[in-house]
Design a protein around this motif. Structure first.
Motif, PDB file in Angstrom:
ATOM      1  N   LEU A  54     -17.837  99.841  15.767  1.00 54.93           N
ATOM      2  CA  LEU A  54     -17.663  99.696  16.299  1.00 54.93           C
ATOM      3  C   LEU A  54     -16.217  99.217  17.074  1.00 54.93           C
ATOM      4  CD1 LEU A  54     -20.388  96.977  18.140  1.00 54.93           C
ATOM      5  CD2 LEU A  54     -20.192  99.368  18.791  1.00 54.93           C
ATOM      6  N   ALA A  55     -15.708  98.528  16.181  1.00 49.43           N
ATOM      7  CA  ALA A  55     -13.945  98.776  15.603  1.00 49.43           C
ATOM      8  C   ALA A  55     -13.216 100.194  16.060  1.00 49.43           C
ATOM      9  CB  ALA A  55     -13.795  97.906  14.607  1.00 49.43           C
ATOM     10  N   VAL A  56     -13.772 101.098  15.049  1.00 49.23           N
ATOM     11  CA  VAL A  56     -12.939 102.108  14.701  1.00 49.23           C
ATOM     12  C   VAL A  56     -13.329 103.199  15.725  1.00 49.23           C
ATOM     13  CG1 VAL A  56     -13.297 104.850  13.417  1.00 49.23           C
ATOM     14  CG2 VAL A  56     -14.154 102.515  12.007  1.00 49.23           C
ATOM     15  N   THR A  57     -14.392 102.958  16.624  1.00 48.04           N
ATOM     16  CA  THR A  57     -14.315 103.809  17.411  1.00 48.04           C
ATOM     17  C   THR A  57     -13.411 103.074  19.254  1.00 48.04           C
ATOM     18  OG1 THR A  57     -17.253 103.617  17.542  1.00 48.04           O
ATOM     19  CG2 THR A  57     -16.701 104.490  19.693  1.00 48.04           C
ATOM     20  N   ALA A  58     -13.763 101.804  19.557  1.00 49.37           N
ATOM     21  CA  ALA A  58     -12.758 101.092  20.179  1.00 49.37           C
ATOM     22  C   ALA A  58     -10.872 101.822  20.049  1.00 49.37           C
ATOM     23  CB  ALA A  58     -13.160  99.344  19.667  1.00 49.37           C
ATOM     24  N   LEU A  59     -10.820 101.514  18.934  1.00 50.62           N
ATOM     25  CA  LEU A  59      -9.528 102.408  18.446  1.00 50.62           C
ATOM     26  C   LEU A  59      -9.695 103.480  18.813  1.00 50.62           C
ATOM     27  CD1 LEU A  59      -6.789 101.102  16.452  1.00 50.62           C
ATOM     28  CD2 LEU A  59      -8.175 102.790  15.019  1.00 50.62           C
ATOM     29  N   VAL A  60     -10.543 104.188  18.569  1.00 57.45           N
ATOM     30  CA  VAL A  60     -10.151 105.607  18.796  1.00 57.45           C
ATOM     31  C   VAL A  60      -9.930 106.026  20.621  1.00 57.45           C
ATOM     32  CG1 VAL A  60     -11.139 108.354  18.467  1.00 57.45           C
ATOM     33  CG2 VAL A  60     -11.340 106.765  16.838  1.00 57.45           C
ATOM     34  N   LEU A  61     -11.102 105.213  21.472  1.00 52.21           N
ATOM     35  CA  LEU A  61     -11.253 105.573  22.638  1.00 52.21           C
ATOM     36  C   LEU A  61      -9.728 104.575  22.862  1.00 52.21           C
ATOM     37  CD1 LEU A  61     -15.049 104.431  23.264  1.00 52.21           C
ATOM     38  CD2 LEU A  61     -13.518 106.275  23.898  1.00 52.21           C
ATOM     39  N   TRP A  62      -8.836 103.740  22.274  1.00 47.14           N
ATOM     40  CA  TRP A  62      -7.894 103.451  23.080  1.00 47.14           C
ATOM     41  C   TRP A  62      -7.055 104.937  23.708  1.00 47.14           C
ATOM     42  CZ3 TRP A  62      -2.764 101.810  20.804  1.00 47.14           C
ATOM     43  CH2 TRP A  62      -1.714 101.314  22.318  1.00 47.14           C
ATOM     44  N   PHE A  63      -6.890 105.500  22.377  1.00 51.86           N
ATOM     45  CA  PHE A  63      -5.997 106.600  21.928  1.00 51.86           C
ATOM     46  C   PHE A  63      -6.131 107.258  22.673  1.00 51.86           C
ATOM     47  CE2 PHE A  63      -4.289 105.442  17.556  1.00 51.86           C
ATOM     48  CZ  PHE A  63      -3.311 105.403  17.618  1.00 51.86           C
ATOM     49  N   ALA A  64      -7.708 107.355  23.078  1.00 52.40           N
ATOM     50  CA  ALA A  64      -8.216 107.938  24.098  1.00 52.40           C
ATOM     51  C   ALA A  64      -7.307 108.005  25.613  1.00 52.40           C
ATOM     52  CB  ALA A  64      -9.555 108.446  24.260  1.00 52.40           C
ATOM     53  N   SER A  65      -7.456 106.710  25.931  1.00 53.96           N
ATOM     54  CA  SER A  65      -7.396 106.319  27.127  1.00 53.96           C
ATOM     55  C   SER A  65      -5.952 106.350  27.485  1.00 53.96           C
ATOM     56  CB  SER A  65      -7.736 104.444  27.551  1.00 53.96           C
ATOM     57  OG  SER A  65      -7.180 104.204  26.692  1.00 53.96           O
ATOM     58  N   ARG A  66      -4.653 106.132  26.231  1.00 51.34           N
ATOM     59  CA  ARG A  66      -3.645 106.394  26.355  1.00 51.34           C
ATOM     60  C   ARG A  66      -2.941 107.992  26.706  1.00 51.34           C
ATOM     61  NH1 ARG A  66      -0.038 103.273  23.917  1.00 51.34           N
ATOM     62  NH2 ARG A  66       1.354 104.589  24.407  1.00 51.34           N
ATOM     63  N   ALA A  67      -3.902 108.604  26.251  1.00 53.42           N
ATOM     64  CA  ALA A  67      -3.423 110.150  26.159  1.00 53.42           C
ATOM     65  C   ALA A  67      -4.271 110.490  28.137  1.00 53.42           C
ATOM     66  CB  ALA A  67      -4.764 110.364  25.401  1.00 53.42           C
ATOM     67  N   VAL A  68      -5.755 110.188  28.122  1.00 51.39           N
ATOM     68  CA  VAL A  68      -5.684 110.399  30.010  1.00 51.39           C
ATOM     69  C   VAL A  68      -4.983 109.478  30.706  1.00 51.39           C
ATOM     70  CG1 VAL A  68      -7.434 108.648  29.977  1.00 51.39           C
ATOM     71  CG2 VAL A  68      -8.468 110.669  30.707  1.00 51.39           C
ATOM     72  N   THR A  69      -4.228 108.611  30.339  1.00 49.23           N
ATOM     73  CA  THR A  69      -3.188 108.744  31.173  1.00 49.23           C
ATOM     74  C   THR A  69      -1.963 109.785  31.766  1.00 49.23           C
ATOM     75  OG1 THR A  69      -2.471 107.024  30.341  1.00 49.23           O
ATOM     76  CG2 THR A  69      -3.755 106.756  32.167  1.00 49.23           C
ATOM     77  N   ARG A  70      -2.008 109.958  30.714  1.00 49.19           N
ATOM     78  CA  ARG A  70      -0.884 111.069  30.708  1.00 49.19           C
ATOM     79  C   ARG A  70      -1.067 112.332  30.881  1.00 49.19           C
ATOM     80  NH1 ARG A  70       0.617 108.516  25.945  1.00 49.19           N
ATOM     81  NH2 ARG A  70      -0.009 110.349  25.159  1.00 49.19           N
ATOM     82  N   LEU A  71      -2.477 112.488  30.465  1.00 45.27           N
ATOM     83  CA  LEU A  71      -3.280 114.223  30.785  1.00 45.27           C
ATOM     84  C   LEU A  71      -2.447 114.943  32.434  1.00 45.27           C
ATOM     85  CD1 LEU A  71      -5.344 115.937  29.770  1.00 45.27           C
ATOM     86  CD2 LEU A  71      -7.248 115.482  31.160  1.00 45.27           C
ATOM     87  N   GLU A  72      -2.469 116.046  32.129  1.00 43.44           N
ATOM     88  CA  GLU A  72      -1.895 116.230  33.373  1.00 43.44           C
ATOM     89  C   GLU A  72      -2.448 118.075  33.438  1.00 43.44           C
ATOM     90  OE1 GLU A  72       2.414 117.859  32.749  1.00 43.44           O
ATOM     91  OE2 GLU A  72       2.768 115.932  33.478  1.00 43.44           O
ATOM     92  N   ILE A  73      -2.270 118.835  34.848  1.00 39.48           N
ATOM     93  CA  ILE A  73      -3.813 118.998  34.799  1.00 39.48           C
ATOM     94  C   ILE A  73      -2.705 121.197  34.224  1.00 39.48           C
ATOM     95  CG2 ILE A  73      -4.524 121.218  36.269  1.00 39.48           C
ATOM     96  CD1 ILE A  73      -6.904 119.498  35.357  1.00 39.48           C
ATOM     97  N   ASN A  74      -3.371 121.667  33.375  1.00 38.07           N
ATOM     98  CA  ASN A  74      -2.018 122.182  32.301  1.00 38.07           C
ATOM     99  C   ASN A  74      -3.336 123.774  32.108  1.00 38.07           C
ATOM    100  OD1 ASN A  74       0.069 124.066  31.807  1.00 38.07           O
ATOM    101  ND2 ASN A  74       0.711 123.010  30.112  1.00 38.07           N
ATOM    102  N   TYR A  75      -4.171 124.779  32.817  1.00 31.96           N
ATOM    103  CA  TYR A  75      -4.513 125.745  32.178  1.00 31.96           C
ATOM    104  C   TYR A  75      -4.316 126.620  31.860  1.00 31.96           C
ATOM    105  CZ  TYR A  75      -7.556 122.109  35.232  1.00 31.96           C
ATOM    106  OH  TYR A  75      -8.809 121.485  36.251  1.00 31.96           O
ATOM    107  N   SER A  76      -2.909 127.327  31.976  1.00 33.75           N
ATOM    108  CA  SER A  76      -3.152 128.741  32.275  1.00 33.75           C
ATOM    109  C   SER A  76      -2.817 128.541  30.688  1.00 33.75           C
ATOM    110  CB  SER A  76      -1.461 128.927  32.713  1.00 33.75           C
ATOM    111  OG  SER A  76      -0.653 127.820  32.659  1.00 33.75           O
ATOM    112  N   THR A  77      -2.341 128.002  29.902  1.00 27.73           N
ATOM    113  CA  THR A  77      -1.543 127.876  28.291  1.00 27.73           C
ATOM    114  C   THR A  77      -3.060 127.990  27.603  1.00 27.73           C
ATOM    115  OG1 THR A  77      -1.393 125.374  28.859  1.00 27.73           O
ATOM    116  CG2 THR A  77       0.779 127.780  28.837  1.00 27.73           C
ATOM    117  N   ASP A  78      -4.206 127.561  28.133  1.00 24.14           N
ATOM    118  CA  ASP A  78      -5.737 128.245  27.188  1.00 24.14           C
ATOM    119  C   ASP A  78      -5.669 129.142  26.350  1.00 24.14           C
ATOM    120  OD1 ASP A  78      -6.245 125.244  25.516  1.00 24.14           O
ATOM    121  OD2 ASP A  78      -6.627 125.139  27.875  1.00 24.14           O
TER     122      ASP A  78
END
Ligand SMILES: Nc1ncnc2c1ncn2[C@@H]1O[C@H](COP(=O)(O)OP(=O)(O)OP(=O)(O)O)[C@@H](O)[C@H]1O
Ligand SMILES: [Mg+2]
Lengths: 356, 310, 286
Positions: A332-356
């Motif tokens: 659970l601790a590992v999961t929480a840590l990873v999810l915390w990183f993910a939540s940091r990333a998701v607030t910075r997430l931008e829509i950028n479809y063209s470069t895939d």
């Protein structure tokens, strides 16, 4: 109006909207296949055993005492005189060699099958095996669970399900619809994770438990009863828990990877490698692995394949298992840590479809 | 009281090396505002910035007092129909419009009603139960519009909303924008075609290369121009010399030399004398590429303002 | 007269030759792939092992270097079919990795962006397209598979002499044929996966999963049912057995090489079926 209980409701609504995409898409068919494939084989095994029991039981079953009296060195006639007509009787001769004829007979005493090989009319080898061996099948299940479920099915299944949540919608160019709804990004993340988690847990715990049931199905009733009396339920529980926790852990890792990395093969390969070399790492780093905790929860240690090369054996040697409570909390601790990183990333997430 | 305004202050957005928009400062009042500019000028980037789909590298944005980094509040009163021509896999038109509404806190009954109302407003009720993926281009355009207006937003942002619509639907759609604007709401839309939007907009913002080139009421500007001296746009190679010749003449009141020294905008009181003068200049061996009457053609202005920057 | 009959005239000029047309695709694809850092790195890494094998061959052919050593070690240094099979097994894994990294970027984007009509509106059929894409992969996988293999074989021939060659020429053919078989199969897996899922990134995972999961499933069948035919599902094992047969190395227990070959052929047919199903310029949405 906007408070935390409303946000929780939003999480649940997002999860519900997503669940359909996860559960019923034609695309996720392979996940089901992966989860239920072992059960199909165990069922096949069960059917085979049942058919044999039926067919051989119809013959006059030879009593164990008679079979025990058969010794190596007996002639064919002596054996038939002692034990009666066998249920299988085959003669064969190698075409290329000038060898004497060989003969194979099989007897059945209700639970055991006895195989007899003759050469030149003399019994040269006698082997006895149970028609179905509960102990062995449980070992096989432990192997299937640890090698197939944990390392392949849940790993790749979670890779598919959780990468799909963000990266997949980016590829589909539909992620912005979510970002244009009145929800916090963290809520969106939680909703999507919940959806993936529900799907993965249902599919994989279901698959593992169904497979467990399929393994028990053809066993001797007495043995199964003894097994349930002797803590069998806790085995089933811990397998289910291990499958669920593996989904939880791998899910968070792949969700984060889907947010952070463009190409999931790289994290997948890295993770496979990480989980693989885990046994070599210092104890602190070992605890950062999903597999480490999950394996500690498995009730039966996986059998080591006899022809695994020595090097691989070292690779697979599990670290000293953690106690159940530590394992669950650690995961659970590992999961929480990873999810915390993910939540940091998701607030910075931008829509950028063209470069895939 | 919060000013019902969209404010951008010194907003810049870069995609790596590529410029998205550069130091944009804007105040957008309620009403219909059109963003006009050529491909790649930064219209979509600007709209994505306003709705929080991308974040500025520098500068601040506020939509009616709310930062786009706060989608929970911003999206309550904002609807955005993007240019991305995609819909969730396997969703029907109705599902597509109604799905998001639950997240606003509406009951499923309310959401159903609102979704149908939105679909009705874009005349898409017949196709509502077909898969969006199987829609025609115009239908997809409309269903995205329906999705954007379903929760009755105060701020409506629409990326190229008139693209691919047939004339009838286009008129209906424009009427819908008007209605929104008349109720004191924001309608921000983008287009490549100035004529298309300049009749319907309260304000036009010309954008090129990520920079705001002009803003205001183009229609008004044009009306003024009719009363004023005629305006001609000249493209030629030797602009400064020709400008100096023209400037000697009485009928020429003003000359604006274009930055690239390949063109100028000339105001004259006499069309005849002006054309005679040009003939003379051309006869003397100074090549003139083109002459356009700017006040008769909105595009001329557009091209003048934007074309040079390319 | 219908308007189009007056206005439209199909191109009647000179067409470039079939192969130069076809090879236009690989030409561009290769230069694009070589610009990807990951692909180049994997290629470089996969050449280390052939290099090590080359050193081994050198040492084994210079008897003076290991004169004093005992018999067991001498046996170990012998260049035999087993040596080449081990070499090939390593390269097989790299071929799979390389195909997983590079393969999906060939077809999946075309499908995802509806680019197929662009290809098919030129003098190019579906089969040509598949062939061209296949050539890209074969070209990419060759430098890590049969090219070093044949070089190593040539090196051994050069050092051990004509007599050795006369005894062992089958090994050379086996290396070439065996590798060609494998890289064709791997390319088909890569193409079918990318045609199936259409997402470049998922397709790569699918390629890896195809080999891992099938191997796991095969082992599982063997263990649960106490049989041996489960390993027929394992393509890596299959090709290993076929190679052993081709090179004349000792066979592994379990199903025979020809049975594995049949299993591989069935899988290949399935992959072709997927390609045929999925590689269509138009998708009908119901
Ligand atoms: N995701 C991206 N990555 C890199 N560059 C981008 C990205 N999106 C936009 N750009 C660049 O930013 C600039 C502005 O693009 P934008 O999409 O805003 O233009 P636009 O005015 O909407 O064009 P159009 O009329 O074609 O829709 C262009 O130069 C474009 O190449
Ligand atoms: Mg745009």
């Amino acid at each position: 109006m906007i408070n935390n209980s409303f946000r929780l409701r939003q999480v649940w609504m997002i999860a519900r909207l997503q669940l359909r995409r996860v559960f019923f898409a034609r695309r996720s068919l392979w996940v089901y296949l992966l989860a239920f494939f072992p059960a199909i084989i165990f069922i096949g095994h069960g059917i085979e055993v049942k058919i044999k029991r039926e067919r051989w039981g119809g013959h006059a079953v030879t009593t164990p005492a008679k079979l025990d009296s058969v010794r190596e060195g007996d002639t064919e006639e002596e054996v038939i005189a002692k034990a009666g007509t066998p249920i299988t009787d085959q003669r064969f001769r190698r075409r290329d060699e000038e060898e004497p004829e060989r003969r194979y007979m099989r007897y059945y005493d209700g639970t055991r099958q006895v195989n007899l090989w003759f050469r030149s009319g003399l019994l040269v080898q006698k082997s006895t095996s149970n028609l179905i061996d509960f102990e062995e099948d449980r070992q096989v299940y432990a192997g299937v669970f640890q090698y197939f479920y944990l390392r392949l099915a849940i790993f790749f299944g979670c890779l598919g399900i959780f990468m799909n949540l963000f990266r997949g919608e980016m590829m589909d160019k539909t992620l912005h619809f979510w970002m244009l709804t009145p929800v916090r990004r963290e809520v969106l993340l939680a909703g999507k994770y919940l959806a993936g988690l529900i799907a993965a847990v249902v599919i994989f715990t279901g698959g593992a438990l169904f497979c467990f049931a399929a393994m028990l199905w053809p066993q001797e009733t007495a043995e199964v009863q003894a097994f349930w009396r002797d803590g069998g339920a806790s085995h089933a529980f811990w397998y289910a828990a291990a499958a669920a926790l593996a989904s939880l852990g791998y899910g968070s890792v792949f969700l984060a990877a889907g947010l952070l990395v463009r190409n999931p093969i790289i994290p997948a390969a890295v993770l496979l490698l990480w989980e693989g070399i885990n046994g070599f790492l210092p104890a602190v780093l070992q605890k950062l692995s999903v597999l480490y905790y999950v394996q500690s929860l498995c009730p039966v240690p996986a059998p080591m394949d006899s022809d695994t090369p020595a090097l691989a054996r070292m690779l697979l040697a599990p670290a000293e298992p953690a106690p159940a409570a530590t394992a669950v909390l650690g995961l659970l601790a590992v999961t929480a840590l990873v999810l915390w990183f993910a939540s940091r990333a998701v607030t910075r997430l931008e829509i950028n479809y063209s470069t895939d | 009281m919060i000013t019902p305004e969209i404010r951008l202050d010194e907003v810049s957005k870069f995609y790596g090396e590529v410029l998205g928009v550069n130091r944009v400062t804007l105040r957008i009042p309620p009403g219909i505002t059109s963003l006009v500019g050529p491909n790649g000028s930064g219209k979509t980037t600007l709209m994505n910035l306003i709705t929080g789909l991308v974040h500025p590298d520098r500068g601040t944005i506020e939509v009616r007092g709310i930062s786009p980094r706060n989608p929970e509040q911003l999206m309550r009163f904002t609807g955005y129909a993007t240019q991305y021509d995609a819909a969730p896999r396997g969703a029907t038109g109705y599902e597509f419009v109604s799905a998001g509404l639950l997240l606003y806190g509406y009951s499923s009954e309310e959401a159903r009603r609102m979704a149908w109302k939105a679909l009705e407003r874009v005349s898409l009720t017949d196709a509502a139960n077909r898969k969006v993926a199987a829609y025609s281009k115009g239908m997809r355009q409309r269903v995205r519009l329906a999705q954007a207006i379903a929760h009755d937003p105060e701020v409506l942002v629409l990326d190229e909303p008139l693209n691919g619509l047939d004339p009838l639907v286009r008129a209906e759609t424009i009427a819908l924008f008007r209605e929104f604007a008349n109720r004191g709401r924001h309608v921000v839309l983008s287009s490549h075609v100035l004529q298309e939007v300049d009749v319907i907009s309260d304000q036009v913002i010309l954008i090129a290369n990520g920079m705001i080139i002009a803003e205001g009421q183009i229609r008004g500007v044009r009306d003024e121009m009719h009363e004023h001296p005629s305006q001609f746009l000249i493209r030629c190679r030797d602009a400064s010399r020709i400008a100096s010749i023209l400037f000697e003449m009485d009928h020429v009141t003003e000359i604006k030399l274009h930055e690239d020294r390949l063109g100028m905008l000339v105001w004259t009181r006499s069309r005849q004398e002006f054309s005679r003068a040009l003939t003379r200049i051309a006869g003397n061996g100074s090549p003139i590429d083109s002459v356009m009457a700017a006040d008769e053609n909105v595009d001329a202005l557009y091209e003048y303002l934007i074309g040079g920057g390319r | 007269m219908a308007v189009y009959k007056r206005g439209y005239r199909r191109y009647q000029g000179h067409l470039t030759g079939y192969w130069s047309r076809l090879l236009a695709l690989p030409r561009f694809a290769w230069s694009r792939l070589m610009a990807q850092r990951l692909v180049v790195i994997v290629m470089m890494v996969s050449l280390f092992w052939p290099l090590a094998c080359g050193v081994f061959i050198y040492v084994s052919n210079h008897t003076e270097l290991w004169q004093g050593l005992d018999r067991g070690f001498t046996r170990f240094l012998e260049i035999n079919p087993r040596f080449f099979v081990i070499f090939m097994n390593f390269q097989a894994v790299f071929a799979v990795l390389l195909a997983a990294f590079a393969g999906p970027s060939l077809i999946a984007p075309d499908l995802a962006n509806n680019a197929l009509p662009l290809y098919f509106s030129r003098p190019m059929s579906r089969a040509d397209y598949v062939l061209a894409r296949m050539l890209v992969l074969l070209g990419l996988l060759s430098p890590v598979t049969w090219v070093p293999g044949v070089l190593l074989f040539g090196m051994q021939t050069g050092m051990a002499g004509w007599d050795w060659f006369q005894l062992n020429w089958k090994i050379g053919l086996g290396i070439l044929g065996g590798f060609l078989l494998w890289i064709t199969f791997v390319s088909m897996v890569a193409m079918a996966s990318s045609a199936y899922v259409k997402w470049r990134i998922v397709a790569g995972g699918l390629v890896l999963a195809f080999f891992f999961v099938l191997a796991g499933a095969g082992a599982m069948i063997d263990n649960i049912l106490r049989v041996e035919w489960g390993s027929l599902l394992n393509p890596t094992l299959a090709v290993n057995k076929i190679w052993r047969w081709l090179l004349g190395a000792e066979a592994l227990p379990g199903p025979e090489a020809y049975e594995h070959a049949i299993a591989l052929a069935v899988m290949a047919a399935g992959l072709l079926w997927v390609l045929n199903r999925k590689l269509r310029p138009v998708e009908v949405v119901s």
